[in-house]
Design a protein around this motif. Sequence first.
Motif, PDB file in Angstrom:
ATOM      1  N   GLU A 183       0.829  -1.207   0.000  1.00 50.35           N
ATOM      2  CA  GLU A 183       0.000   0.000   0.000  1.00 50.35           C
ATOM      3  C   GLU A 183       0.862   1.256   0.000  1.00 50.35           C
ATOM      4  N   LEU A 184       1.917   1.256   0.813  1.00 52.83           N
ATOM      5  CA  LEU A 184       2.790   2.421   0.877  1.00 52.83           C
ATOM      6  C   LEU A 184       3.517   2.643  -0.442  1.00 52.83           C
ATOM      7  N   ARG A 185       3.965   1.544  -1.056  1.00 54.74           N
ATOM      8  CA  ARG A 185       4.635   1.668  -2.360  1.00 54.74           C
ATOM      9  C   ARG A 185       3.714   2.342  -3.363  1.00 54.74           C
ATOM     10  N   ASN A 186       2.449   1.922  -3.369  1.00 53.98           N
ATOM     11  CA  ASN A 186       1.500   2.503  -4.313  1.00 53.98           C
ATOM     12  C   ASN A 186       1.147   3.948  -3.959  1.00 53.98           C
ATOM     13  N   ALA A 187       1.110   4.248  -2.648  1.00 55.20           N
ATOM     14  CA  ALA A 187       0.691   5.582  -2.216  1.00 55.20           C
ATOM     15  C   ALA A 187       1.760   6.634  -2.451  1.00 55.20           C
ATOM     16  N   VAL A 188       3.034   6.250  -2.378  1.00 52.72           N
ATOM     17  CA  VAL A 188       4.100   7.257  -2.476  1.00 52.72           C
ATOM     18  C   VAL A 188       4.725   7.316  -3.865  1.00 52.72           C
ATOM     19  N   ALA A 189       4.234   6.513  -4.783  1.00 48.33           N
ATOM     20  CA  ALA A 189       4.797   6.544  -6.136  1.00 48.33           C
ATOM     21  C   ALA A 189       4.664   7.945  -6.724  1.00 48.33           C
ATOM     22  N   HIS A 190       5.766   8.447  -7.283  1.00 51.67           N
ATOM     23  CA  HIS A 190       5.809   9.758  -7.945  1.00 51.67           C
ATOM     24  C   HIS A 190       5.537  10.907  -6.979  1.00 51.67           C
ATOM     25  N   ARG A 191       5.749  10.690  -5.683  1.00 46.19           N
ATOM     26  CA  ARG A 191       5.516  11.760  -4.707  1.00 46.19           C
ATOM     27  C   ARG A 191       6.706  11.847  -3.765  1.00 46.19           C
ATOM     28  N   HIS A 192       7.088  13.060  -3.433  1.00 45.03           N
ATOM     29  CA  HIS A 192       8.207  13.291  -2.531  1.00 45.03           C
ATOM     30  C   HIS A 192       7.649  13.583  -1.150  1.00 45.03           C
ATOM     31  N   LEU A 193       7.751  12.617  -0.220  1.00 48.64           N
ATOM     32  CA  LEU A 193       7.158  12.750   1.105  1.00 48.64           C
ATOM     33  C   LEU A 193       8.179  12.398   2.182  1.00 48.64           C
ATOM     34  N   PRO A 194       9.184  13.239   2.390  1.00 50.28           N
ATOM     35  CA  PRO A 194      10.192  12.937   3.410  1.00 50.28           C
ATOM     36  C   PRO A 194       9.613  12.825   4.809  1.00 50.28           C
ATOM     37  N   ALA A 195       8.458  13.444   5.043  1.00 51.36           N
ATOM     38  CA  ALA A 195       7.832  13.369   6.363  1.00 51.36           C
ATOM     39  C   ALA A 195       7.466  11.944   6.741  1.00 51.36           C
ATOM     40  N   LEU A 196       7.350  11.069   5.760  1.00 50.24           N
ATOM     41  CA  LEU A 196       6.932   9.694   6.013  1.00 50.24           C
ATOM     42  C   LEU A 196       8.040   8.854   6.644  1.00 50.24           C
ATOM     43  N   ASP A 197       9.290   9.254   6.461  1.00 42.66           N
ATOM     44  CA  ASP A 197      10.420   8.414   6.846  1.00 42.66           C
ATOM     45  C   ASP A 197      10.377   7.993   8.315  1.00 42.66           C
ATOM     46  N   ALA A 198      10.153   8.960   9.205  1.00 43.85           N
ATOM     47  CA  ALA A 198      10.205   8.670  10.633  1.00 43.85           C
ATOM     48  C   ALA A 198       8.979   7.918  11.128  1.00 43.85           C
ATOM     49  N   LEU A 199       7.917   7.872  10.330  1.00 40.37           N
ATOM     50  CA  LEU A 199       6.652   7.304  10.781  1.00 40.37           C
ATOM     51  C   LEU A 199       6.479   5.837  10.434  1.00 40.37           C
ATOM     52  N   VAL A 200       7.282   5.324   9.514  1.00 35.49           N
ATOM     53  CA  VAL A 200       7.106   3.936   9.086  1.00 35.49           C
ATOM     54  C   VAL A 200       8.178   3.018   9.665  1.00 35.49           C
TER      55      VAL A 200
END
Length: 426
Positions: A189-206
């Motif tokens: 799900e995460l792979r599909n959700a972040v494709a083509h998007r720059h979301l550095p905020a996600l790094d610490a949460l996963v």
Amino acid sequence: MASVPSEADIALARELFDKWDNGSGTSKSELERQTWGDGSSHGRRFDRFVRTNLGVETSRPSRQSDRIADLEAQVRALGAQPVGAAEVEWQVHLQQARASCLEALRVWNDPSSAFRTGAFALLFVTAWNSLVLALLQREGKEWRRVDELGQPILSGEQEQSLSTGELVGLAIEGDQCRGVRENVGKWIELRNAVAHRHLPALDALVIPLAQSGLLNFENVLVEEFGPEYRVGEKLSVPLQLSGFRDPGVLSSLKRLQSSLPPDVQAVLAAADAAPAELLSDPTYMLRVAFVPVVPGSGRSPDSVAYFVPPGEVPSELAETLERYVVLAKPTARPNFTATDVINEVQRRAGFKFSVHDHIRACRNLGVRPPVGEPEATLDFRYAEYISSLKRHLYSQAWIDLLVSEFATPERFTELTGRTAVPLEAP
């Protein structure tokens, strides 16, 4: 497709096998010369003929052959294909799985990585896809999409594979592996959700999902293919630049999470909203507490870091770790509304204090973001944005700070942009 052995070949193979196996001492080469007039293959033709027609293995590997097989296994464990060795499809997938997992780890642990979660998710799902393909192909189980007649469905000239989620479901079965399957599902799900998007905020949460996924991957490798295929021995515990003494780390994480797109927040929220038995399963999500320890004088630690399974946590630490998952949260959470703050500050500071004044003070003191930016909290010592309420709540420390800051009319004007008016004024 191999042809079906004829009755004549089966009968001849049985006759040759009986002559060789009866203890008469007749060699395979001699039997080849008697049957086909040529013994130059030194028994290999005999072995192949008997194996093809009777399904019986007559070759006995020598010690040298065993050593060669061991060396080839060691070379494959190092991620290479032995020169001259036959290429087996499931072994190729196994090497791809390990290589992809190590590359995912390299990206994650690289401090200069600018697309950490996105690249990790892509590579990690690829690693799982290759690993379960290796498992299914080794066991001779179907891994392809087939039509109503059971024939593989082609895409161009290639056979279509089942999706990664379907492959995982077929290769890793049983209720005891539910956490493993759910974890892989979240990474898909995460792979599909972040494709083509720059979301550095996600790094610490996963991190909890990533840590569980990596341990699951390693466990399957070792259990199914042997300890020589582990990837953990190639890794070290990454060093940390923050978290042990920085009180702003928690507020940074909260602020980053609130800045994520709604659909990505929904994936994380669904992960946290799993049933209790799944949340307590470390194969689904693993939260690790780092506790700095200074060894006694003259002693050296056994290892750099300790990872204690949840069921083995000492009772005196269990309650603490339940509350302090990764970083200590404030013991007193903000629980005052803006109206509460305004009334109390007016009473104690002695100046008229409006909603507009409060918002200006929040922004000038760095507690809320500037106008036009997504609503978030910048300092969790003083406030927290409650998404379910769609508003901020404030702490006693915030009230005390405002009262302190409003000690003079000049400071009041500086923070609110309005001339201070005494509360008793008409």
